[in-house]
Design an enzyme around this catalytic site. Structure first.
Site, short mmCIF file in Angstrom:
data_model
loop_
_atom_site.label_atom_id
_atom_site.label_comp_id
_atom_site.label_asym_id
_atom_site.label_seq_id
_atom_site.Cartn_x
_atom_site.Cartn_y
_atom_site.Cartn_z
N GLU A 103 2.15 -20.77 -1.70
CA GLU A 103 1.16 -22.00 -1.89
C GLU A 103 0.12 -21.84 -4.01
O GLU A 103 -0.10 -22.36 -5.20
CB GLU A 103 1.26 -23.03 -1.47
CG GLU A 103 -0.39 -22.14 -0.24
CD GLU A 103 -1.27 -23.45 0.50
OE1 GLU A 103 -1.77 -22.36 1.30
OE2 GLU A 103 -1.33 -24.26 0.15
N THR A 125 7.24 -16.63 1.08
CA THR A 125 5.92 -17.20 1.91
C THR A 125 6.39 -16.69 4.04
O THR A 125 7.80 -17.56 3.99
CB THR A 125 4.55 -17.63 2.46
OG1 THR A 125 4.63 -17.88 3.82
CG2 THR A 125 6.05 -19.33 2.47
N ILE A 126 6.23 -16.13 4.10
CA ILE A 126 6.63 -15.66 5.77
C ILE A 126 6.33 -16.96 6.65
O ILE A 126 7.77 -17.75 7.41
CB ILE A 126 6.21 -14.79 6.50
CG1 ILE A 126 4.71 -15.38 7.21
CG2 ILE A 126 7.01 -13.79 5.87
CD1 ILE A 126 4.25 -13.48 8.09
N ASP A 127 5.52 -17.88 5.93
CA ASP A 127 5.05 -19.57 7.01
C ASP A 127 6.38 -20.59 6.68
O ASP A 127 5.95 -20.77 6.99
CB ASP A 127 3.71 -19.63 6.45
CG ASP A 127 2.73 -18.63 6.63
OD1 ASP A 127 3.34 -17.64 7.47
OD2 ASP A 127 1.90 -18.80 5.99
N GLY A 170 1.21 -18.75 11.21
CA GLY A 170 1.01 -19.91 10.98
C GLY A 170 -0.35 -20.75 10.63
O GLY A 170 -0.83 -20.88 11.81
N GLU A 221 -0.85 -19.57 15.23
CA GLU A 221 -2.79 -18.84 14.86
C GLU A 221 -3.08 -20.12 14.77
O GLU A 221 -4.35 -20.46 14.65
CB GLU A 221 -2.72 -18.20 13.98
CG GLU A 221 -2.77 -18.39 12.65
CD GLU A 221 -2.60 -17.67 11.15
OE1 GLU A 221 -3.42 -16.19 11.85
OE2 GLU A 221 -2.03 -17.68 10.16
N ARG A 265 -2.06 -12.45 30.25
CA ARG A 265 -2.11 -11.66 28.87
C ARG A 265 -1.78 -12.29 27.46
O ARG A 265 -0.87 -13.23 27.38
CB ARG A 265 -1.10 -10.11 28.71
CG ARG A 265 -1.15 -9.40 29.70
CD ARG A 265 -3.04 -8.58 29.54
NE ARG A 265 -2.74 -7.63 31.32
CZ ARG A 265 -3.25 -8.23 32.35
NH1 ARG A 265 -3.53 -8.46 32.43
NH2 ARG A 265 -3.24 -7.06 33.36
N HIS A 271 0.45 -8.54 11.36
CA HIS A 271 1.13 -8.61 10.37
C HIS A 271 2.17 -7.54 10.09
O HIS A 271 3.09 -8.07 9.60
CB HIS A 271 0.04 -7.73 9.57
CG HIS A 271 -1.02 -8.05 9.16
ND1 HIS A 271 -2.57 -8.80 9.39
CD2 HIS A 271 -1.32 -8.23 7.89
CE1 HIS A 271 -3.22 -9.64 9.02
NE2 HIS A 271 -2.54 -9.27 8.26
#
Ligand code: F6P
Length: 341
Positions: A103, A125-127, A170, A221, A265, A271
């Site tokens: 973007e 984008t991986i998103d 994300g 995230e 945990r 990355h």
């Protein structure tokens, strides 16, 4: 004709496949010169470029990252930035640009087109959060990596009767969390689009423990607890105004441990989701985007982005592509809720 290529924003698997396709078709079909600008918009701003020939793209199809380097440089935040870009393009006789980015990079591409520079955009984008395309390349690879990680984390979680919280990327869109969570059989999936109740998460986790299974919680995230704020790594902002997110997984794991008395945990995939070789799907999509971007340049059809619609590659206006982020619709999220708890 001389065409410049650049890669901007966060890197993602498949960028090199686009560069290879642009170079192969540009040179072999059209007889163009192709030059690569280094490090996103920093390259054309600083006149940092190199010719790219057929030999340079020989072994890059399967390679992650980008041979051109990337950055989050915003020329509209630099005094006289646009004039400098125009001067560099004129000096090196570059007639058109192929800008590969998300973007932010494509937002700059749109403004530069309005300012008279010939740009064709390629979405990455991986998103998977770019509007106007069904998928971006990089997403499939990220989902595979996250799913494999969830599979691995499940066996260790079960051995130790622990809850495992897996934090995936994300920022505003939970596509990676949704898809990897569904594919990995997560017991809870949390996305930025829907604020979550910590009490409800605890209830699902308890229920899972009662059935003698180790709960797996996948959290994007950018996911927010109801009434809470994003969890930040630092308050620092990049040139496009984004803060660095991260830490919601660790915070949630601590809440779970405190409220259930069970060991918990958190694992932040970070990355690793962006690194390494692209999947076959991403290699094909990235290659097709590159080939169609060359067609758009050959037609002098600037101000457009190549996009996937169904199984076809089409052209959409950059203005349409950057108008709004493609977030997870709530009905898609609701599908996954059947598996919670
Ligand atoms: O590529 C987009 C993205 O993966 C976001 O999900 C994430 O917030 C961001 O990149 C982090 O990137 P970087 O650490 O390179 O700033």
């Amino acid at each position: 004709m001389r065409v410049g290529v650049l890669t901007g924003g966060g890197d993602c698997p498949g960028l090199n496949a686009v560069i290879r396709a642009v170079v192969r078709k540009g040179i072999e079909t059209h007889g163009w010169d192709v030059v690569g600008f280094r490090n996103g918009w920093k390259g054309p701003l600083e006149g940092d470029l190199k010719p790219i020939g057929l030999d340079d793209v020989e072994d890059i199809l399967t390679r992650g990252g980008t041979i051109l380097g990337s950055s989050r440089t915003n020329p509209y935040k630099v005094d006289g930035g646009v004039d400098r870009i125009k001067a560099v393009l004129a000096e090196h006789e570059v007639d058109a640009l192929v800008a590969i980015g998300g973007e932010d990079t494509l937002g700059v591409a749109k403004r530069l087109t309005d300012d008279g520079v010939g740009v064709v955009g390629v979405p990455k984008t991986i998103d998977n959060d770019l509007g106007a395309t069904d998928y971006t390349f990089g997403f499939d690879t990220a989902v595979h990596i996250a799913t494999e990680s969830i599979d691995r984390l499940r066996t260790t979680a079960e051995s130790h009767h622990r809850a495992l919280v897996v934090e995936v990327m994300g920022r505003h869109a939970g596509w990676i969390a949704l898809h990897s969570g569904l594919a990995g059989g997560a017991n809870v999936i949390l996305v930025p689009e829907r604020a979550f109740s910590v009490d409800k998460v605890i209830e699902w986790v308890q229920r899972r423990f009662e059935r003698q299974y180790a709960p797996i919680i996948v959290v994007a995230e950018g996911a927010l607890p109801e009434g809470g704020n994003e969890v930040l790594l630092t308050g620092e902002k990049d040139a496009f105004g984004h803060v660095r997110l991260g830490g919601v997984g660790t915070w949630l794991a601590e809440e779970i441990a405190a409220k259930t008395g069970k060991e918990s945990r958190a694992v932040v995939l970070g990355h690793t989701q962006r690194g390494g070789t692209p999947t076959a799907y991403d290699r094909v999509l990235a290659t097709r985007f590159g080939l169609h971007a060359v067609d758009a340049v050959a037609d002098a059809d600037f101000g457009v982005m190549v996009a996937l619609k169904g199984t076809d590659i089409v052209r959409v206006k950059l203005s349409e592509a950057t108008a709004e982020l493609k977030t997870v619709p709530l009905h898609r999220y609701a599908e996954a809720e059947v598996f919670f708890g």
